[in-house]
Design a protein around this motif. Structure first.
Motif, PDB file in Angstrom:
ATOM      1  N   SER A  77       0.854  -1.301   0.160  1.00 11.38           N
ATOM      2  CA  SER A  77      -0.064  -0.072   0.045  1.00 11.38           C
ATOM      3  C   SER A  77       0.913   1.292  -0.164  1.00 11.38           C
ATOM      4  N   ILE A  78       2.063   1.268   0.750  1.00 10.58           N
ATOM      5  CA  ILE A  78       2.795   2.285   0.712  1.00 10.58           C
ATOM      6  C   ILE A  78       3.399   2.721  -0.806  1.00 10.58           C
ATOM      7  N   TYR A  79       3.970   1.663  -1.256  1.00  7.56           N
ATOM      8  CA  TYR A  79       4.573   1.613  -2.779  1.00  7.56           C
ATOM      9  C   TYR A  79       3.468   1.941  -3.561  1.00  7.56           C
ATOM     10  N   PHE A  80       2.370   1.713  -3.465  1.00 10.70           N
ATOM     11  CA  PHE A  80       1.147   2.106  -4.343  1.00 10.70           C
ATOM     12  C   PHE A  80       0.810   3.702  -4.158  1.00 10.70           C
ATOM     13  N   GLY A  81       0.981   4.056  -2.792  1.00 15.14           N
ATOM     14  CA  GLY A  81       1.089   5.639  -2.567  1.00 15.14           C
ATOM     15  C   GLY A  81       2.068   6.160  -3.320  1.00 15.14           C
ATOM     16  N   LYS A  82       3.248   5.830  -3.425  1.00 11.51           N
ATOM     17  CA  LYS A  82       4.476   6.166  -4.097  1.00 11.51           C
ATOM     18  C   LYS A  82       4.573   6.100  -5.731  1.00 11.51           C
ATOM     19  N   LYS A  83       3.448   5.276  -5.830  1.00 12.02           N
ATOM     20  CA  LYS A  83       3.441   4.923  -7.621  1.00 12.02           C
ATOM     21  C   LYS A  83       4.840   4.297  -8.046  1.00 12.02           C
ATOM     22  N   ASP A  84       5.532   3.629  -7.088  1.00 12.25           N
ATOM     23  CA  ASP A  84       6.828   2.708  -7.591  1.00 12.25           C
ATOM     24  C   ASP A  84       6.359   1.432  -7.708  1.00 12.25           C
ATOM     25  N   TRP A  85       5.734   1.166  -9.240  1.00 11.00           N
ATOM     26  CA  TRP A  85       5.287  -0.395  -9.389  1.00 11.00           C
ATOM     27  C   TRP A  85       6.310  -1.065  -9.423  1.00 11.00           C
ATOM     28  N   ASN A  86       7.459  -0.994  -9.939  1.00 10.89           N
ATOM     29  CA  ASN A  86       8.526  -2.081  -9.978  1.00 10.89           C
ATOM     30  C   ASN A  86       8.875  -2.456  -8.482  1.00 10.89           C
ATOM     31  N   VAL A  87       9.028  -1.793  -7.569  1.00 14.93           N
ATOM     32  CA  VAL A  87       9.406  -2.041  -6.150  1.00 14.93           C
ATOM     33  C   VAL A  87       8.232  -2.776  -5.663  1.00 14.93           C
ATOM     34  N   LEU A  88       7.178  -2.411  -5.972  1.00 14.68           N
ATOM     35  CA  LEU A  88       5.879  -3.059  -5.358  1.00 14.68           C
ATOM     36  C   LEU A  88       5.598  -4.450  -5.871  1.00 14.68           C
ATOM     37  N   HIS A  89       5.950  -4.714  -7.143  1.00 13.63           N
ATOM     38  CA  HIS A  89       5.588  -6.211  -7.670  1.00 13.63           C
ATOM     39  C   HIS A  89       6.986  -7.067  -7.331  1.00 13.63           C
ATOM     40  N   GLN A  90       7.991  -6.491  -6.856  1.00  9.66           N
ATOM     41  CA  GLN A  90       9.168  -7.128  -6.369  1.00  9.66           C
ATOM     42  C   GLN A  90       8.940  -7.615  -4.924  1.00  9.66           C
ATOM     43  N   ARG A  91       8.438  -6.702  -4.035  1.00  7.97           N
ATOM     44  CA  ARG A  91       7.898  -6.922  -2.437  1.00  7.97           C
ATOM     45  C   ARG A  91       6.783  -7.840  -2.591  1.00  7.97           C
ATOM     46  N   MET A  92       5.800  -7.849  -3.451  1.00  3.27           N
ATOM     47  CA  MET A  92       4.608  -8.834  -3.506  1.00  3.27           C
ATOM     48  C   MET A  92       5.328 -10.271  -3.815  1.00  3.27           C
ATOM     49  N   SER A  93       6.080 -10.373  -4.799  1.00  4.29           N
ATOM     50  CA  SER A  93       6.526 -11.627  -5.246  1.00  4.29           C
ATOM     51  C   SER A  93       7.265 -12.487  -4.224  1.00  4.29           C
ATOM     52  N   THR A  94       8.154 -11.499  -3.775  1.00 10.00           N
ATOM     53  CA  THR A  94       9.317 -12.259  -2.560  1.00 10.00           C
ATOM     54  C   THR A  94       8.581 -12.619  -1.456  1.00 10.00           C
ATOM     55  N   SER A  95       7.791 -11.876  -0.903  1.00 10.70           N
ATOM     56  CA  SER A  95       6.946 -12.050   0.351  1.00 10.70           C
ATOM     57  C   SER A  95       6.050 -13.453   0.091  1.00 10.70           C
ATOM     58  N   PHE A  96       5.568 -13.521  -1.064  1.00 12.09           N
ATOM     59  CA  PHE A  96       4.708 -14.714  -1.228  1.00 12.09           C
ATOM     60  C   PHE A  96       5.359 -16.073  -0.978  1.00 12.09           C
ATOM     61  N   ILE A  97       6.633 -15.880  -1.897  1.00 20.12           N
ATOM     62  CA  ILE A  97       7.584 -17.183  -1.643  1.00 20.12           C
ATOM     63  C   ILE A  97       7.778 -17.296  -0.309  1.00 20.12           C
ATOM     64  N   CYS A  98       8.159 -16.452   0.461  1.00 19.86           N
ATOM     65  CA  CYS A  98       8.790 -16.503   1.847  1.00 19.86           C
ATOM     66  C   CYS A  98       7.607 -16.952   2.826  1.00 19.86           C
ATOM     67  N   ILE A  99       6.396 -16.350   2.878  1.00 19.68           N
ATOM     68  CA  ILE A  99       5.300 -16.881   3.687  1.00 19.68           C
ATOM     69  C   ILE A  99       4.794 -18.166   2.980  1.00 19.68           C
ATOM     70  N   GLY A 100       5.110 -18.459   1.859  1.00 18.65           N
ATOM     71  CA  GLY A 100       4.346 -19.615   1.500  1.00 18.65           C
ATOM     72  C   GLY A 100       5.013 -20.689   1.920  1.00 18.65           C
ATOM     73  N   PHE A 101       6.547 -20.739   1.809  1.00 19.10           N
ATOM     74  CA  PHE A 101       7.269 -21.490   2.323  1.00 19.10           C
ATOM     75  C   PHE A 101       7.047 -22.057   3.785  1.00 19.10           C
ATOM     76  N   PHE A 102       7.001 -20.652   4.653  1.00 17.48           N
ATOM     77  CA  PHE A 102       6.592 -20.970   6.001  1.00 17.48           C
ATOM     78  C   PHE A 102       5.276 -21.858   6.525  1.00 17.48           C
ATOM     79  N   SER A 103       4.251 -21.446   5.553  1.00 17.90           N
ATOM     80  CA  SER A 103       2.931 -21.801   5.863  1.00 17.90           C
ATOM     81  C   SER A 103       3.050 -23.538   5.558  1.00 17.90           C
TER      82      SER A 103
END
Length: 432
Positions: A77-103
């Protein structure tokens, strides 16, 4: 569909964003209540006590995953406010892999350690096997819960709170239908209620995953080491806060279990009514957090301050009205789920004692959402420790003398004390 909460009428934006979250959570609570109703009416107080004990444990486990997802979505949501789409998608995919493995690790651990977890909860021997049967099925849905919650939080952080509502509504309907079929028609007992929930979780997880990856294409799989520190900081902070909160509740459940199946059954019903009652406040807090996160990213600090005032104007009167309704109708509400006069008496006592103070939890959700959105999750952790810590200490120290009644009274004491600390910190901490 993405909604930019950095523009337009503040209160209208927050309310419109809150409504789908609210309805979605109502649907989610609906099938929890249907489970309670079906099990209580068809299988009796012991089965109801089993479901209640499992509910508290599952809530704790889910809170670990939702905390991680919530923390990651705050960054989005913070990077959405900044309109920084590149970093937004990086954070999204990396967090998915990390949290998915933990689950996956969490699911395997729970499946292999059911007896240990039940003993930790002081589950009475009279309902031990029944509770184990129920949990052994629910644990297989942990990864499904991760998938749904992850993508739901991500779409909400982008301003889309509607899509998760749609899939959750359908899965709730599936759960309710299967509850009645499996328990009443097929006579599958407590396992039937568990299978109904598992099937609904699978459907909602599958639909959310397909929608985000194939239809909206807001997500792509790519692991980026850059930004892991930021993800861990925010996700772990929210996870710890959520986990502490629900671990405290788990300790309370363990203490309640020592008072026997009747008190357990009353507590089970009371907690579920309780959750439903203050759930709009929780979702409003989550929506306010997304609003604050987007405006924090856009550096619109004046809009954030105005948002705080508008949020409080909604929270305070709603909390007071909810308290009035729950206290007045307490016995009728408990009676919906049980015909046992002792259960009704104890359950209504619970609702009357802590239901008067929903303003305490309403303000606490407001504080959680705000501090999480300005990247200060440590404050939310502190407030949770104060709230739940007091509750646990008071309950364990005084219940041997005053009985289970003191457990009910400890709840508002924790809420109000944490609120006082939170607003003192709110005056001192600045978002910038």
């Amino acid at each position: 569909m993405k909604h930019d909460l950095t523009q337009g009428n503040i209160l209208r934006s927050i309310i419109l964003f809150t409504l789908p979250l609210l309805i979605g959570n109502l649907m989610q609570q609906a099938y929890n209540l249907v489970d309670t109703y079906v099990v209580g009416m068809a299988l009796g107080s012991n089965a109801l006590a089993s479901v209640g004990s499992c509910y508290t444990l599952m809530t704790f486990l889910i809170s670990i995953l939702t905390g991680l997802c919530m923390g990651s979505s705050t960054l989005v949501s913070i990077y959405f406010g900044k309109k920084d789409w590149n970093v937004l998608h990086q954070r999204m995919s990396t967090s998915f892999i990390c949290i998915g493995f933990f689950s996956i690790v969490l699911q395997i651990f729970c499946i292999l350690n059911i007896d240990f977890l039940l003993n930790l909860l002081h589950t009475p021997s009279s309902i031990f096997m029944m509770t184990k049967e129920y949990l052994s099925i629910l644990f297989y849905g942990i990864f499904f819960l991760f998938l749904f919650n992850y993508f739901a939080y991500m779409t909400r952080s982008l301003g889309n709170s509607m899509i998760s509502l749609i899939f959750l509504s359908i899965s709730t309907l599936i759960n309710i239908i299967c509850d009645f079929l499996f328990v009443f028609n097929f006579h599958m007992g407590i396992q039937g209620a568990a299978y109904a929930t598992l099937l609904a979780q699978f459907f909602s997880a599958l639909c959310m995953t397909i929608y985000c990856i194939k239809i909206e294409k807001i997500f792509s799989f790519s692991f980026q080491f850059n930004g892991i520190k930021e993800i861990v900081s925010n996700s772990l902070g929210a996870c710890i806060q959520q986990s502490i909160m629900n671990f405290g509740i788990l300790l309370i459940q363990s203490l309640v279990n020592t008072f026997g199946p009747v008190v357990m059954a009353a507590f089970t019903i009371g907690v579920k009514i309780d959750t439903l009652a203050y759930m709009p406040l929780q979702e409003f807090g989550n929506a306010f957090s997304t609003f604050t996160g987007q405006n924090y990213g856009a550096c619109q600090y004046k809009r954030m301050e105005e948002g705080k005032k508008k949020a409080l104007q909604m929270i305070i009167p709603f909390s007071l009205l909810t308290s009035l309704c729950i206290v007045f109708f307490s016995e009728c509400l408990i009676h919906i789920f049980s015909n046992d006069l002792e259960v009704i008496s104890i359950g209504s006592e619970y609702l009357k004692m802590e239901g008067n103070f929903y303003i305490g939890i309403g303000l606490l959700f407001f504080l959680y959402g705000y501090f999480r959105a300005i990247k200060k999750p440590s404050v939310s952790i502190l407030l949770t420790i104060i709230s739940l810590g007091l509750r646990v200490v008071i309950s364990y120290c005084l219940s041997p003398v005053f009985g289970y009644t003191i457990i009910w009274l400890s709840i508002p004491i924790g809420w109000i004390t944490a609120d006082l600390a939170g607003f003192l910190l709110l005056k001192q901490l600045k978002p910038g």
